[in-house]
Design a protein around this motif. Structure first.
Motif, PDB file in Angstrom:
ATOM      1  N   LEU A  86       0.821  -1.211   0.000  1.00 53.72           N
ATOM      2  CA  LEU A  86       0.000   0.000   0.000  1.00 53.72           C
ATOM      3  C   LEU A  86       0.855   1.261   0.000  1.00 53.72           C
ATOM      4  CD1 LEU A  86      -2.764  -1.029   2.558  1.00 53.72           C
ATOM      5  CD2 LEU A  86      -3.111  -0.565   0.127  1.00 53.72           C
ATOM      6  N   ASN A  87       1.926   1.244   0.759  1.00 54.76           N
ATOM      7  CA  ASN A  87       2.799   2.420   0.845  1.00 54.76           C
ATOM      8  C   ASN A  87       3.520   2.709  -0.461  1.00 54.76           C
ATOM      9  OD1 ASN A  87       2.387   3.450   3.464  1.00 54.76           O
ATOM     10  ND2 ASN A  87       3.636   1.821   4.358  1.00 54.76           N
ATOM     11  N   ARG A  88       3.616   1.709  -1.322  1.00 57.65           N
ATOM     12  CA  ARG A  88       4.235   1.943  -2.635  1.00 57.65           C
ATOM     13  C   ARG A  88       3.262   2.599  -3.604  1.00 57.65           C
ATOM     14  NH1 ARG A  88       6.298  -4.019  -2.468  1.00 57.65           N
ATOM     15  NH2 ARG A  88       8.042  -3.826  -1.016  1.00 57.65           N
ATOM     16  N   ARG A  89       1.999   2.722  -3.179  1.00 58.04           N
ATOM     17  CA  ARG A  89       0.978   3.422  -3.952  1.00 58.04           C
ATOM     18  C   ARG A  89       0.793   2.831  -5.344  1.00 58.04           C
ATOM     19  NH1 ARG A  89      -1.202   7.182  -0.127  1.00 58.04           N
ATOM     20  NH2 ARG A  89       0.470   7.454   1.375  1.00 58.04           N
ATOM     21  N   GLY A  90       0.807   1.510  -5.402  1.00 62.26           N
ATOM     22  CA  GLY A  90       0.584   0.852  -6.673  1.00 62.26           C
ATOM     23  C   GLY A  90      -0.884   0.848  -7.044  1.00 62.26           C
ATOM     24  N   ALA A  91      -1.196   0.366  -8.219  1.00 61.93           N
ATOM     25  CA  ALA A  91      -2.586   0.313  -8.680  1.00 61.93           C
ATOM     26  C   ALA A  91      -2.961  -1.077  -9.176  1.00 61.93           C
ATOM     27  CB  ALA A  91      -2.807   1.336  -9.780  1.00 61.93           C
ATOM     28  N   ASN A  92      -2.063  -1.705  -9.889  1.00 68.53           N
ATOM     29  CA  ASN A  92      -2.356  -3.005 -10.496  1.00 68.53           C
ATOM     30  C   ASN A  92      -1.746  -4.131  -9.657  1.00 68.53           C
ATOM     31  OD1 ASN A  92      -3.687  -1.792 -12.749  1.00 68.53           O
ATOM     32  ND2 ASN A  92      -1.668  -1.313 -13.608  1.00 68.53           N
ATOM     33  N   TYR A  93      -2.451  -4.527  -8.612  1.00 67.13           N
ATOM     34  CA  TYR A  93      -1.964  -5.589  -7.743  1.00 67.13           C
ATOM     35  C   TYR A  93      -2.376  -6.953  -8.283  1.00 67.13           C
ATOM     36  CZ  TYR A  93      -1.363  -1.801  -4.343  1.00 67.13           C
ATOM     37  OH  TYR A  93      -0.987  -0.652  -3.707  1.00 67.13           O
ATOM     38  N   THR A  94      -1.537  -7.950  -8.052  1.00 66.89           N
ATOM     39  CA  THR A  94      -1.900  -9.328  -8.383  1.00 66.89           C
ATOM     40  C   THR A  94      -2.896  -9.834  -7.345  1.00 66.89           C
ATOM     41  OG1 THR A  94      -0.152 -10.326  -7.034  1.00 66.89           O
ATOM     42  CG2 THR A  94       0.435  -9.677  -9.294  1.00 66.89           C
ATOM     43  N   SER A  95      -3.514 -10.963  -7.620  1.00 67.38           N
ATOM     44  CA  SER A  95      -4.476 -11.530  -6.662  1.00 67.38           C
ATOM     45  C   SER A  95      -3.782 -11.873  -5.347  1.00 67.38           C
ATOM     46  CB  SER A  95      -5.146 -12.767  -7.255  1.00 67.38           C
ATOM     47  OG  SER A  95      -4.180 -13.771  -7.559  1.00 67.38           O
ATOM     48  N   GLY A  96      -2.536 -12.356  -5.435  1.00 67.37           N
ATOM     49  CA  GLY A  96      -1.776 -12.664  -4.223  1.00 67.37           C
ATOM     50  C   GLY A  96      -1.461 -11.421  -3.417  1.00 67.37           C
ATOM     51  N   GLU A  97      -1.102 -10.345  -4.103  1.00 67.07           N
ATOM     52  CA  GLU A  97      -0.823  -9.090  -3.411  1.00 67.07           C
ATOM     53  C   GLU A  97      -2.073  -8.522  -2.760  1.00 67.07           C
ATOM     54  OE1 GLU A  97       2.966  -7.432  -6.049  1.00 67.07           O
ATOM     55  OE2 GLU A  97       0.902  -6.963  -6.662  1.00 67.07           O
ATOM     56  N   ARG A  98      -3.211  -8.683  -3.424  1.00 64.59           N
ATOM     57  CA  ARG A  98      -4.468  -8.207  -2.831  1.00 64.59           C
ATOM     58  C   ARG A  98      -4.804  -8.965  -1.560  1.00 64.59           C
ATOM     59  NH1 ARG A  98      -6.022  -7.575  -8.345  1.00 64.59           N
ATOM     60  NH2 ARG A  98      -6.984  -9.650  -8.376  1.00 64.59           N
ATOM     61  N   LYS A  99      -4.420 -10.233  -1.495  1.00 64.62           N
ATOM     62  CA  LYS A  99      -4.643 -11.017  -0.275  1.00 64.62           C
ATOM     63  C   LYS A  99      -3.803 -10.462   0.877  1.00 64.62           C
ATOM     64  CE  LYS A  99      -5.894 -15.367  -2.560  1.00 64.62           C
ATOM     65  NZ  LYS A  99      -5.491 -16.768  -2.820  1.00 64.62           N
ATOM     66  N   LEU A 100      -2.576 -10.081   0.595  1.00 64.23           N
ATOM     67  CA  LEU A 100      -1.720  -9.488   1.632  1.00 64.23           C
ATOM     68  C   LEU A 100      -2.315  -8.163   2.116  1.00 64.23           C
ATOM     69  CD1 LEU A 100       1.894 -10.098   0.223  1.00 64.23           C
ATOM     70  CD2 LEU A 100       0.654 -11.444   1.928  1.00 64.23           C
ATOM     71  N   ILE A 101      -2.796  -7.358   1.186  1.00 66.39           N
ATOM     72  CA  ILE A 101      -3.395  -6.068   1.538  1.00 66.39           C
ATOM     73  C   ILE A 101      -4.642  -6.282   2.401  1.00 66.39           C
ATOM     74  CG2 ILE A 101      -4.605  -4.061   0.591  1.00 66.39           C
ATOM     75  CD1 ILE A 101      -2.613  -4.215  -1.783  1.00 66.39           C
ATOM     76  N   ALA A 102      -5.444  -7.279   2.048  1.00 67.36           N
ATOM     77  CA  ALA A 102      -6.651  -7.574   2.827  1.00 67.36           C
ATOM     78  C   ALA A 102      -6.295  -8.007   4.241  1.00 67.36           C
ATOM     79  CB  ALA A 102      -7.465  -8.660   2.128  1.00 67.36           C
ATOM     80  N   ARG A 103      -5.183  -8.715   4.406  1.00 62.14           N
ATOM     81  CA  ARG A 103      -4.762  -9.157   5.732  1.00 62.14           C
ATOM     82  C   ARG A 103      -4.370  -7.961   6.597  1.00 62.14           C
ATOM     83  NH1 ARG A 103      -4.721 -11.982   8.883  1.00 62.14           N
ATOM     84  NH2 ARG A 103      -2.768 -13.112   9.150  1.00 62.14           N
ATOM     85  N   HIS A 104      -3.927  -6.882   5.954  1.00 62.73           N
ATOM     86  CA  HIS A 104      -3.607  -5.672   6.705  1.00 62.73           C
ATOM     87  C   HIS A 104      -4.855  -4.843   6.996  1.00 62.73           C
ATOM     88  CE1 HIS A 104      -1.471  -2.185   8.178  1.00 62.73           C
ATOM     89  NE2 HIS A 104      -2.180  -1.449   7.348  1.00 62.73           N
ATOM     90  N   GLN A 105      -5.682  -4.671   6.002  1.00 66.41           N
ATOM     91  CA  GLN A 105      -6.846  -3.799   6.152  1.00 66.41           C
ATOM     92  C   GLN A 105      -7.992  -4.455   6.912  1.00 66.41           C
ATOM     93  OE1 GLN A 105      -7.671  -2.762   2.036  1.00 66.41           O
ATOM     94  NE2 GLN A 105      -6.572  -0.827   2.227  1.00 66.41           N
ATOM     95  N   LYS A 106      -8.120  -5.763   6.783  1.00 61.38           N
ATOM     96  CA  LYS A 106      -9.261  -6.463   7.373  1.00 61.38           C
ATOM     97  C   LYS A 106      -8.809  -7.692   8.171  1.00 61.38           C
ATOM     98  CE  LYS A 106     -12.247  -5.002   3.555  1.00 61.38           C
ATOM     99  NZ  LYS A 106     -13.137  -5.435   2.449  1.00 61.38           N
ATOM    100  N   PRO A 107      -8.103  -7.474   9.271  1.00 63.45           N
ATOM    101  CA  PRO A 107      -7.640  -8.598  10.088  1.00 63.45           C
ATOM    102  C   PRO A 107      -8.791  -9.276  10.816  1.00 63.45           C
ATOM    103  CG  PRO A 107      -7.216  -6.549  11.223  1.00 63.45           C
ATOM    104  CD  PRO A 107      -7.739  -6.172   9.861  1.00 63.45           C
ATOM    105  N   GLU A 108      -8.539 -10.473  11.294  1.00 55.91           N
ATOM    106  CA  GLU A 108      -9.510 -11.223  12.086  1.00 55.91           C
ATOM    107  C   GLU A 108      -8.933 -11.467  13.473  1.00 55.91           C
ATOM    108  OE1 GLU A 108     -12.582 -12.438  11.436  1.00 55.91           O
ATOM    109  OE2 GLU A 108     -12.677 -11.573   9.424  1.00 55.91           O
ATOM    110  N   ALA A 109      -9.769 -11.331  14.493  1.00 58.81           N
ATOM    111  CA  ALA A 109      -9.368 -11.714  15.853  1.00 58.81           C
ATOM    112  C   ALA A 109      -9.636 -13.208  16.006  1.00 58.81           C
ATOM    113  CB  ALA A 109     -10.160 -10.919  16.886  1.00 58.81           C
ATOM    114  N   ARG A 110      -8.671 -13.946  16.504  1.00 61.55           N
ATOM    115  CA  ARG A 110      -8.789 -15.407  16.578  1.00 61.55           C
ATOM    116  C   ARG A 110      -9.504 -15.833  17.871  1.00 61.55           C
ATOM    117  NH1 ARG A 110      -8.241 -16.526  11.326  1.00 61.55           N
ATOM    118  NH2 ARG A 110      -6.182 -16.030  10.487  1.00 61.55           N
ATOM    119  N   VAL A 111     -10.705 -15.317  18.033  1.00 62.07           N
ATOM    120  CA  VAL A 111     -11.453 -15.535  19.275  1.00 62.07           C
ATOM    121  C   VAL A 111     -11.787 -17.009  19.471  1.00 62.07           C
ATOM    122  CG1 VAL A 111     -13.603 -15.029  20.481  1.00 62.07           C
ATOM    123  CG2 VAL A 111     -12.375 -13.201  19.298  1.00 62.07           C
ATOM    124  N   GLU A 112     -12.319 -17.655  18.446  1.00 61.75           N
ATOM    125  CA  GLU A 112     -12.710 -19.055  18.578  1.00 61.75           C
ATOM    126  C   GLU A 112     -11.494 -19.927  18.882  1.00 61.75           C
ATOM    127  OE1 GLU A 112     -13.389 -17.135  15.973  1.00 61.75           O
ATOM    128  OE2 GLU A 112     -15.568 -17.078  15.660  1.00 61.75           O
TER     129      GLU A 112
END
Length: 332
Positions: free
Chosen positions: A175-201
């Motif tokens: 995200l800090n590199r301010r790219g636009a055309n991310y691969t599907s794998g890169e989008r998964k990494l970004i989602a892990r930063h923007q939308k984390p999950e709490a491992r409550v269960e």
């Protein structure tokens, strides 16, 4: 700009969040909320603040995602002690450039994540400020005798981690590199930063099954948070990176960047995965939960003697030295 007055925002929050819940005697609308502690349980309390410019950048996230993350950060602490989340308090410092549309989207994200973990917002505070920030206090409960502390690790225990730590930091780098055309794998990494999950269960499984001898959530970096467990338990640890659970995209980055990528993965933080220790006698119980799909955890090392000393072994052998082990506010 569709600005919103304090009283209107309070009324909006009451309308969105005022609903009954087990153990709640009095919710939003009075000077205090009132709760009824359950018999046979201990109450867990934690608080976290997200400050713009320090913990997030508005142009690198969405208000909905930020609302979700505000909840996740605090509930992750509850999960790290094997607890069940119950109630939330939210204090908002609103900067002048925040409008009604933005804050409503934030609140919708907040509510969605609270509902995901079956906990209720019961109060908070609102004020104007130069800087936008959100402080969330979470209250949870854990059965007496089942709380998991940082201080229970013993030499001979094995070190485990859930999920794939490091993804969040690598996503933030993208995200800090301010790219636009991310691969599907890169989008998964970004989602892990923007939308984390709490491992409550998962935390509750480790608690109710009496599997973990110590536990912490990975918020400031795996290396730093493991060091906190080692210090509290008066032990040391050896971590083997050949065992480390890298995601597919993180594996590509490690292959291309070697030790530099490993240091980022181990120190980046904001994973909100669980780092725990367990004696060898608990391996069969943990394996049963793994095979049934109820938890995903990988052994990465072992507890040894030596208060606070952490040794990290590279996949090819030899020790990996890390100067900056994690996120500390006074080092940013």
């Amino acid at each position: 700009m569709d600005s919103i007055e304090e009283i209107d925002l309070i009324n909006l929050i009451e309308k969105m969040f005022d609903e009954p819940a087990p153990g709640l005697a009095l919710g939003i609308g009075d000077d205090c909320a009132a709760i009824r502690p359950a018999t046979g349980f201990e109450t867990l309390i934690t608080t976290d603040t997200l400050v713009e410019g320090t913990h997030f950048k508005r142009d690198l996230t969405t208000p909905d995602s930020l609302g979700r993350k505000s909840v996740c950060v605090s509930l992750s602490d509850i999960s790290a002690m094997g607890g069940r989340p119950k109630f939330l308090l939210l204090s908002i410092n609103i900067s002048k450039d925040i409008n009604k549309t933005w804050i409503v989207k934030y609140l919708h994200g907040f509510k969605a994540m609270a509902k995901r973990y079956d906990c209720r917002l019961i109060g908070g505070n609102i004020t104007r400020s130069r800087n936008l920030s959100f402080t969330v206090t979470a209250l949870g409960e854990v059965s007496k005798g089942f709380r998991i502390d940082r201080s229970g690790a013993m030499p001979g225990d094995l070190v485990f981690v859930t999920g794939s730590p490091g993804d969040s930091a690598l996503g933030l780098d993208l995200l800090n590199r301010r790219g636009a055309n991310y691969t599907s794998g890169e989008r998964k990494l970004i989602a892990r930063h923007q939308k984390p999950e709490a491992r409550v269960e998962w935390g509750q499984i480790l608690s109710s099954g009496r599997i973990a001898s110590s536990m912490i959530d990975i918020s400031d970096g795996l290396a730093l948070d493991l060091k906190r467990v080692l210090k509290a338990s008066c032990v040391g640890a050896v971590v083997e990176l050949s065992r480390f659970p890298l995601s597919t995209e993180a594996g590509k980055i490690v292959k291309a960047n070697g030790a530099k990528a490993w240091r980022r993965i181990l120190s980046g933080g904001e994973d909100y995965e669980l780092l725990f220790t367990a004696p060898p006698a608990k391996l069969k119980a943990l394996d049963r939960f793994q095979k049934s799909g109820k938890i995903k955890a990988v052994r990465i090392g072992e507890i040894v003697k030596g208060k606070g000393h952490l040794t990290i072994i590279k996949p090819e052998g030899g020790e990996l030295k890390i100067k900056k082990e994690g996120w500390l506010y006074n080092q940013q």
